[in-house]
Scaffold this motif. Structure first.
Motif, PDB file in Angstrom:
ATOM      1  N   LEU A 166      33.073  36.524  -6.530  1.00 24.76           N
ATOM      2  CA  LEU A 166      33.663  34.860  -6.175  1.00 24.76           C
ATOM      3  C   LEU A 166      35.532  35.284  -6.185  1.00 24.76           C
ATOM      4  CD1 LEU A 166      33.395  31.963  -5.888  1.00 24.76           C
ATOM      5  CD2 LEU A 166      32.600  31.682  -8.425  1.00 24.76           C
ATOM      6  N   ALA A 167      35.889  35.943  -7.075  1.00 29.39           N
ATOM      7  CA  ALA A 167      37.273  36.276  -7.597  1.00 29.39           C
ATOM      8  C   ALA A 167      37.759  36.623  -6.090  1.00 29.39           C
ATOM      9  CB  ALA A 167      37.344  37.237  -8.268  1.00 29.39           C
ATOM     10  N   GLU A 168      37.413  37.277  -4.958  1.00 31.68           N
ATOM     11  CA  GLU A 168      37.996  37.633  -3.794  1.00 31.68           C
ATOM     12  C   GLU A 168      38.505  36.445  -3.336  1.00 31.68           C
ATOM     13  OE1 GLU A 168      35.123  40.116  -1.828  1.00 31.68           O
ATOM     14  OE2 GLU A 168      35.627  42.178  -3.034  1.00 31.68           O
ATOM     15  N   SER A 169      37.304  35.190  -2.850  1.00 32.08           N
ATOM     16  CA  SER A 169      37.288  34.392  -2.223  1.00 32.08           C
ATOM     17  C   SER A 169      37.843  33.184  -3.286  1.00 32.08           C
ATOM     18  CB  SER A 169      36.038  33.900  -1.285  1.00 32.08           C
ATOM     19  OG  SER A 169      34.965  33.377  -2.731  1.00 32.08           O
ATOM     20  N   GLY A 170      38.176  33.015  -3.666  1.00 33.32           N
ATOM     21  CA  GLY A 170      38.397  32.006  -4.366  1.00 33.32           C
ATOM     22  C   GLY A 170      37.107  31.057  -5.073  1.00 33.32           C
ATOM     23  N   ARG A 171      36.572  30.531  -4.052  1.00 36.88           N
ATOM     24  CA  ARG A 171      35.665  29.644  -3.803  1.00 36.88           C
ATOM     25  C   ARG A 171      34.723  29.769  -2.496  1.00 36.88           C
ATOM     26  NH1 ARG A 171      37.268  23.299  -1.257  1.00 36.88           N
ATOM     27  NH2 ARG A 171      35.398  22.230  -1.603  1.00 36.88           N
ATOM     28  N   ALA A 172      33.622  29.518  -2.179  1.00 39.84           N
ATOM     29  CA  ALA A 172      32.056  29.689  -1.621  1.00 39.84           C
ATOM     30  C   ALA A 172      30.724  29.520  -1.842  1.00 39.84           C
ATOM     31  CB  ALA A 172      31.818  31.911  -1.972  1.00 39.84           C
ATOM     32  N   ALA A 173      30.415  29.722  -0.846  1.00 40.20           N
ATOM     33  CA  ALA A 173      28.775  28.601  -1.300  1.00 40.20           C
ATOM     34  C   ALA A 173      28.412  29.786  -2.157  1.00 40.20           C
ATOM     35  CB  ALA A 173      28.166  27.754  -0.286  1.00 40.20           C
ATOM     36  N   VAL A 174      26.789  28.885  -3.437  1.00 40.03           N
ATOM     37  CA  VAL A 174      26.628  30.126  -3.492  1.00 40.03           C
ATOM     38  C   VAL A 174      25.741  30.350  -3.303  1.00 40.03           C
ATOM     39  CG1 VAL A 174      24.631  29.713  -5.061  1.00 40.03           C
ATOM     40  CG2 VAL A 174      26.465  28.410  -6.081  1.00 40.03           C
ATOM     41  N   HIS A 175      24.796  29.902  -1.795  1.00 38.41           N
ATOM     42  CA  HIS A 175      24.185  31.044  -1.260  1.00 38.41           C
ATOM     43  C   HIS A 175      24.538  32.290  -0.295  1.00 38.41           C
ATOM     44  CE1 HIS A 175      25.249  27.719   1.846  1.00 38.41           C
ATOM     45  NE2 HIS A 175      24.914  28.785   2.800  1.00 38.41           N
ATOM     46  N   GLU A 176      26.105  31.916   0.099  1.00 37.69           N
ATOM     47  CA  GLU A 176      26.782  32.989   0.194  1.00 37.69           C
ATOM     48  C   GLU A 176      26.554  33.927  -0.685  1.00 37.69           C
ATOM     49  OE1 GLU A 176      30.110  30.940   1.904  1.00 37.69           O
ATOM     50  OE2 GLU A 176      29.267  30.076   3.762  1.00 37.69           O
ATOM     51  N   ILE A 177      27.315  33.833  -1.462  1.00 38.21           N
ATOM     52  CA  ILE A 177      27.443  34.809  -2.119  1.00 38.21           C
ATOM     53  C   ILE A 177      26.296  35.657  -2.514  1.00 38.21           C
ATOM     54  CG2 ILE A 177      27.638  35.629  -5.215  1.00 38.21           C
ATOM     55  CD1 ILE A 177      30.064  33.053  -4.940  1.00 38.21           C
ATOM     56  N   ALA A 178      24.714  35.007  -3.126  1.00 36.12           N
ATOM     57  CA  ALA A 178      24.002  35.372  -3.470  1.00 36.12           C
ATOM     58  C   ALA A 178      23.260  36.451  -1.760  1.00 36.12           C
ATOM     59  CB  ALA A 178      22.579  34.272  -3.266  1.00 36.12           C
ATOM     60  N   GLN A 179      24.160  35.787  -0.200  1.00 39.39           N
ATOM     61  CA  GLN A 179      23.538  36.186   0.310  1.00 39.39           C
ATOM     62  C   GLN A 179      24.030  38.023   0.132  1.00 39.39           C
ATOM     63  OE1 GLN A 179      24.690  34.778   4.070  1.00 39.39           O
ATOM     64  NE2 GLN A 179      24.028  36.848   5.854  1.00 39.39           N
ATOM     65  N   ARG A 180      25.243  37.668  -0.012  1.00 41.61           N
ATOM     66  CA  ARG A 180      26.480  39.481  -0.030  1.00 41.61           C
ATOM     67  C   ARG A 180      25.557  40.153  -0.644  1.00 41.61           C
ATOM     68  NH1 ARG A 180      32.217  37.824  -0.368  1.00 41.61           N
ATOM     69  NH2 ARG A 180      32.548  40.198  -0.223  1.00 41.61           N
ATOM     70  N   LEU A 181      25.208  39.944  -2.278  1.00 37.11           N
ATOM     71  CA  LEU A 181      24.740  40.372  -3.022  1.00 37.11           C
ATOM     72  C   LEU A 181      23.205  41.075  -2.728  1.00 37.11           C
ATOM     73  CD1 LEU A 181      26.739  39.082  -6.116  1.00 37.11           C
ATOM     74  CD2 LEU A 181      27.000  40.679  -5.088  1.00 37.11           C
ATOM     75  N   GLY A 182      22.751  40.348  -1.335  1.00 33.45           N
ATOM     76  CA  GLY A 182      20.866  40.288  -2.219  1.00 33.45           C
ATOM     77  C   GLY A 182      20.418  39.630  -2.844  1.00 33.45           C
ATOM     78  N   MET A 183      20.752  38.612  -3.170  1.00 37.48           N
ATOM     79  CA  MET A 183      20.076  38.059  -4.280  1.00 37.48           C
ATOM     80  C   MET A 183      19.124  36.883  -4.228  1.00 37.48           C
ATOM     81  SD  MET A 183      22.342  38.367  -7.567  1.00 37.48           S
ATOM     82  CE  MET A 183      21.891  37.277  -9.020  1.00 37.48           C
TER      83      MET A 183
END
Length: 279
Positions: A15-32
């Motif tokens: 989250l700190a890399e982008s500052g703002r992101a959708a939850v599903h996008e963060i989950a996708q990047r982490l495989g969660m």
């Protein structure tokens, strides 16, 4: 403040890399699972971190999704004021809470009905009475490998989903990508293509709730890995677009797969598609 556990730390770092992101996008990047990511972020937000978890929507798309859900009988309107008894069995008395949803089911005197229009000679295929309900086209929700089945997304997008291929076992593809299987495990790769035949954008990950169904009735969810030789699905499918992708599953070597199942949500509903896997 207590230091976050490793999973929370990874969430915060992404989250700190982008500052703002959708939850599903963060989950996708982490495989969660997006639900776990959302729960963790909400908990972290309440712990004093400079973090705000919000939600945005397309109002028109949301209204269309609610209308589609109502058409399938999945949405009966807002709950009544006061506690809602989730454990209550039987139909929810919607008509008593919000008034009648349609005409009373009683015979309507024929002499009070206005003359109905007809087309074509009586008793012919072209003779249609407007006062009689016309049959709706039956949409198949089941098929075999190679079949394309149709479903509606939560946003109201009309989708045609084809199960192109099931590679079982796919250990050679898994290990060629640099991954290692544990003793007694095997890999399975499922190739699907999604065509958006509507004018509404499909914004979810096409294989978010794609699972394998075993002979014992258990489900196997996809592994959080992607293969260089078999690219994974990307987020969203635009109107008129066809997008393909590969989903990777890791399961015990002795497990027998009998079905591939696709849904728009975690639970099975009227939009769930099922393909039979034959030996």
């Amino acid at each position: 403040m207590v230091a976050p556990d490793p999973v929370d730390a990874r969430l915060l770092a992404v989250l700190a890399e982008s500052g703002r992101a959708a939850v599903h996008e963060i989950a996708q990047r982490l495989g969660m699972d997006p639900r776990e990511a959302a729960m963790r972020l909400i908990t972290l937000s309440g712990s004093g971190l400079p973090l705000l978890v919000g939600v945005e929507c397309d109002p028109n798309g949301l209204r269309r999704a609610l209308a589609n859900a109502a058409a399938y009988g999945n949405y009966l309107g807002p709950p009544p004021s006061g506690p809602y008894a989730v454990h209550q069995s039987g139909p929810h008395p919607v008509q008593q809470q919000y008034g009648p949803q349609g005409p009373i089911s009683q015979p309507f005197p024929a002499q009070q009905q206005p003359p109905q229009a007809t087309w074509g000679p009586p008793q012919s295929a072209g003779w249609v009475r407007a006062d009689q309900p016309q049959p709706k086209p039956v949409v198949s929700r089941t098929g075999k490998i190679g079949s394309a089945l149709e479903a509606d997304s939560l946003e109201g997008a009309r989708l045609s989903i084809q199960l192109v291929e099931v590679v079982d076992p796919a250990d050679f593809l898994f290990t060629a990508a640099g991954y290692k299987l544990a003793e007694g495990e095997r890999a399975v790769v499922v190739h699907t293509e999604v065509t958006n035949t509507s004018q509404v954008a499909y914004t979810s990950l096409p294989d978010m709730y794609l699972v394998l169904v075993t002979k014992t009735g258990e489900t196997v969810t996809k592994a959080p890995v992607s293969l260089s030789s078999r690219p994974a699905h990307k987020l969203g499918v635009q109107p008129g677009e066809t997008a393909g992708g590969h989903s990777v599953f890791v399961l015990p070597d002795t497990t027998e797969i009998i079905q591939v199942r696709w849904s728009v949500r975690p639970e099975v509903d009227l939009n769930t598609l099922v393909w039979t896997v034959e030996d």
